[in-house]
Design an enzyme around this catalytic site. Structure first.
Site, PDB file in Angstrom:
ATOM      1  N   LYS A 237     -10.499  -5.002   5.310  1.00 47.17           N
ATOM      2  CA  LYS A 237      -9.902  -5.889   4.308  1.00 47.17           C
ATOM      3  C   LYS A 237      -8.611  -6.460   4.894  1.00 47.17           C
ATOM      4  CE  LYS A 237      -7.489  -6.261  -0.052  1.00 47.17           C
ATOM      5  NZ  LYS A 237      -6.477  -7.100   0.650  1.00 47.17           N
ATOM      6  N   VAL A 292       4.157   1.468  -0.356  1.00 41.67           N
ATOM      7  CA  VAL A 292       4.050   2.841  -0.845  1.00 41.67           C
ATOM      8  C   VAL A 292       3.227   2.915  -2.133  1.00 41.67           C
ATOM      9  CG1 VAL A 292       5.344   4.785  -1.801  1.00 41.67           C
ATOM     10  CG2 VAL A 292       6.141   3.663   0.283  1.00 41.67           C
ATOM     11  N   PRO A 293       3.478   2.055  -3.136  1.00 41.73           N
ATOM     12  CA  PRO A 293       2.683   2.162  -4.365  1.00 41.73           C
ATOM     13  C   PRO A 293       1.184   2.014  -4.126  1.00 41.73           C
ATOM     14  CG  PRO A 293       4.631   0.832  -4.773  1.00 41.73           C
ATOM     15  CD  PRO A 293       4.568   1.062  -3.290  1.00 41.73           C
ATOM     16  N   GLU A 318       0.912   3.694   7.009  1.00 45.30           N
ATOM     17  CA  GLU A 318       2.277   3.319   7.415  1.00 45.30           C
ATOM     18  C   GLU A 318       2.809   2.396   6.337  1.00 45.30           C
ATOM     19  OE1 GLU A 318       5.354   1.499   8.260  1.00 45.30           O
ATOM     20  OE2 GLU A 318       4.089   0.300   9.592  1.00 45.30           O
ATOM     21  N   CYS A 352       8.344  -3.798   9.491  1.00 48.23           N
ATOM     22  CA  CYS A 352       8.496  -2.463   8.907  1.00 48.23           C
ATOM     23  C   CYS A 352       9.733  -1.769   9.462  1.00 48.23           C
ATOM     24  CB  CYS A 352       7.269  -1.615   9.204  1.00 48.23           C
ATOM     25  SG  CYS A 352       5.713  -2.342   8.665  1.00 48.23           S
TER      26      CYS A 352
END
Length: 567
Positions: A237, A292-293, A318, A352
């Site tokens: 994806k 993160v969510p 990550e 990041c």
């Protein structure tokens, strides 16, 4: 499979031996060596610059139709989407389609079936495909990879070159090399005449879901194709905002020889994709880079359904960071200024690893401030095709609004002072000027929340308070991805690097917090920054391998009782 000559020889030598030789062999590509892909200069008149300029014109002149690809089938649904240029959001460069849940299920079935056949392809043959792909990327398709990344993800020339050319090629080559090196390990066989112990590497039965981000084209290639290298079937994806560059990778890998169905290209609405893959008993792993969510949501869904799976799914993620530069009063100011500007504002802070917070001692702050503002004022923010542009637009409307919200918050707060930048404009592209904010409270949200944009927050501390600053920066944020220490005082540096051990998966001394290179600084962080599996290092391929230990015995077992039982 069996060597009949060896069988005959063994039978003559060992009359009581079982009548065949070893069933397992682990082959290796001989003399395989790799090195980092050189970064091209793109100087005026150079071959690579001419090729890139041509590719940019070609990509900009068309709207490429990008289908869903499941096996050998190209599929187009009624849910049509478009990828636009972030720096010129009225200009489309790709038309693509969202897969429905039923199509995602079809891709799951296809990948799971393809895995069974693909896993039987010898590792040596897979490695040859990967090396061919790396060669195609380095030569024939280099300009196309860079052009689609520049126009689709708003990267200037150098940022595209180090990402969609060099890092991508390095991931492909180095992962193949590390997979090849696995053949060097052989378990102990105490008496080879009586038996042999071996270890072979399989894929995982089922499928791997690769969910890739917009900010690094190379990450998309790594997330999808490293599991494939190790014998897995994959659903990829891609990010909507990296669609065209990722599809270019997909086509190159197919041309290099990756069979249909091994990797399936499945753009989809995030919840549709996540819900469908986690509801499948065949889910063998998720390879993820993003927020993160979202990773927490996927992890929770897997946990809630753990009893339905044929394997315990491997979860690799990550998730970004709130990366820091800690500056000591012994630091070289020029290095601090230039390193911080590059780390905070290259690619508009959408790395990041980008420096998002800096801690500067009061004694050197005036000089650091002067240098930061002078350097910031020289940065040109504009069209990616302008070679003088240092950076360009942020990726999309959602990112623009989020970053704008933090700048507006700082502007309205008594605890903050915007000392550089602070302007933004979305009329033609999603442009946010590199912004430097002075923060009086080291615990303020702007010092601990990930912004993922060209915003640098600075806390100026009293020199004597360095220990409390280290404690604060270590605990104020849930992330632990990258960090940098600037100091010429060796005694302090030795002490600080130990105190900061848990704050970053990639740590830099007298260098910026960005710029990890495959094979040189394997990348990843812990805490809420991810599972720290170190992409670009020798262990990453093992996370997608499914080893099998095999013991072969060449002599018959002639009795049940043990010798001591005879007395």
């Amino acid at each position: 499979m069996f060597n009949l000559c060896r069988q005959a020889q063994r039978a003559k030598s060992f009359p009581n031996s079982l009548q065949f030789g070893s069933l397992v062999s682990v082959d290796k590509v001989p003399n395989l060596s790799v090195k980092n892909e050189p970064i091209l200069g793109y100087l005026p008149g150079s071959k690579e610059r001419k090729e890139l300029e041509k590719a940019l014109k070609e990509v900009a002149a068309t709207v490429e139709d990008v289908p869903i690809v499941i096996g050998d089938e190209e599929i187009r649904t009624k849910n049509v989407r478009h990828q636009v240029m972030p720096h010129n959001h009225s200009k489309k460069i790709a038309q693509y389609y969202y897969a429905t849940p039923d199509l995602i299920k079809k891709a799951i079935s296809t990948a799971s079936e393809a895995q069974k056949t693909w896993d039987n392809v010898p590792m040596t043959e897979r490695i040859k495909i990967w090396m061919k792909a790396a060669d195609l990327m380095a030569n024939e398709y280099r300009a196309k990879l860079n052009a689609t990344t520049m126009l689709g993800q708003a990267k200037v020339t150098i940022q595209a070159e180090i990402d969609s050319a060099c890092e991508l090629i390095d991931f492909i080559k180095f992962n193949a090399y590390h997979a090849n090196e696995l053949a060097d390990y052989s378990p102990i066989s105490p008496n080879p005449k009586e038996g042999k112990n071996s270890l072979r590497y399989r894929g995982i039965d089922g499928f791997i879901a690769a969910v890739s981000p917009f900010n690094f084209t190379a990450i998309g290639g790594n997330l999808a194709y490293t599991p494939a290298l190790m014998g897995n079937g994959v659903l990829w994806k891609p990010s909507d905002t990296a669609l065209l560059s990722n599809y270019t990778i997909f086509k190159i890998m197919r041309e290099a020889g990756v069979p249909a169905g091994v990797v399936n290209f499945v753009p989809a609405l995030g919840p549709d994709f996540g819900d469908t893959i986690t509801n499948s008993e065949h889910l063998a792993g998720i390879n993820f880079t993003g927020s993160v969510p979202t990773f927490c949501r996927l992890w929770r869904q897997v946990g809630e359904k753990i009893n339905i799976y044929r394997n315990f799914p491997r979860l690799i993620g990550e998730c970004g960071g709130k990366n820091y530069h800690l500056v000591h009063n012994s630091a070289d100011i020029t290095s601090v200024v230039n390193g911080t500007i590059r780390s905070a504002f290259e690619y508009s802070g959408q790395k990041c690893s980008a420096c998002s917070r800096a801690y500067i001692p009061k004694s050197i702050w005036p000089k650091v401030k002067e240098g930061l503002l002078a350097a910031r004022d020289q940065l040109k923010i504009g069209d990616v095709t302008d070679v003088k542009s240092f950076t360009s637009a942020v990726i999309d409307k959602a990112a623009f609004d989020r970053i704008k919200g933090y700048i507006d918050y700082a502007r309205s707060s008594k605890n903050h002072e915007i000392i550089g930048g602070g302007q933004y404009d979305e009329s033609s592209g999603y442009f946010v000027q590199p912004t430097i904010i002075l923060c009086n409270d080291p615990s303020d949200k702007i010092m601990k929340e990930e912004i993922f944009g060209p915003v640098l927050s600075i806390y100026v501390y009293e020199d004597k308070d360095i220990d409390s600053v280290i404690d604060n920066l270590s605990n104020i944020t849930p992330y632990a991805l990258t960090g940098a220490l600037f100091a010429q005082d060796e005694k302090f540096a030795r002490s600080a690097i130990e105190k900061l051990k848990m704050t970053a998966g990639n740590f830099y001394v007298n260098d910026k917090s960005t710029g990890s290179v495959v094979g040189q600084q394997p990348f990843g962080g812990a805490r809420m920054s991810g599972t720290n599996d170190k992409a670009g290092g020798p262990h990453y391929v093992l996370r997608w391998a499914n080893p099998q230990s095999i013991k072969e015995t060449f002599v018959p077992l002639t009795e049940v009782n043990y010798p001591y039982m005879k007395g």
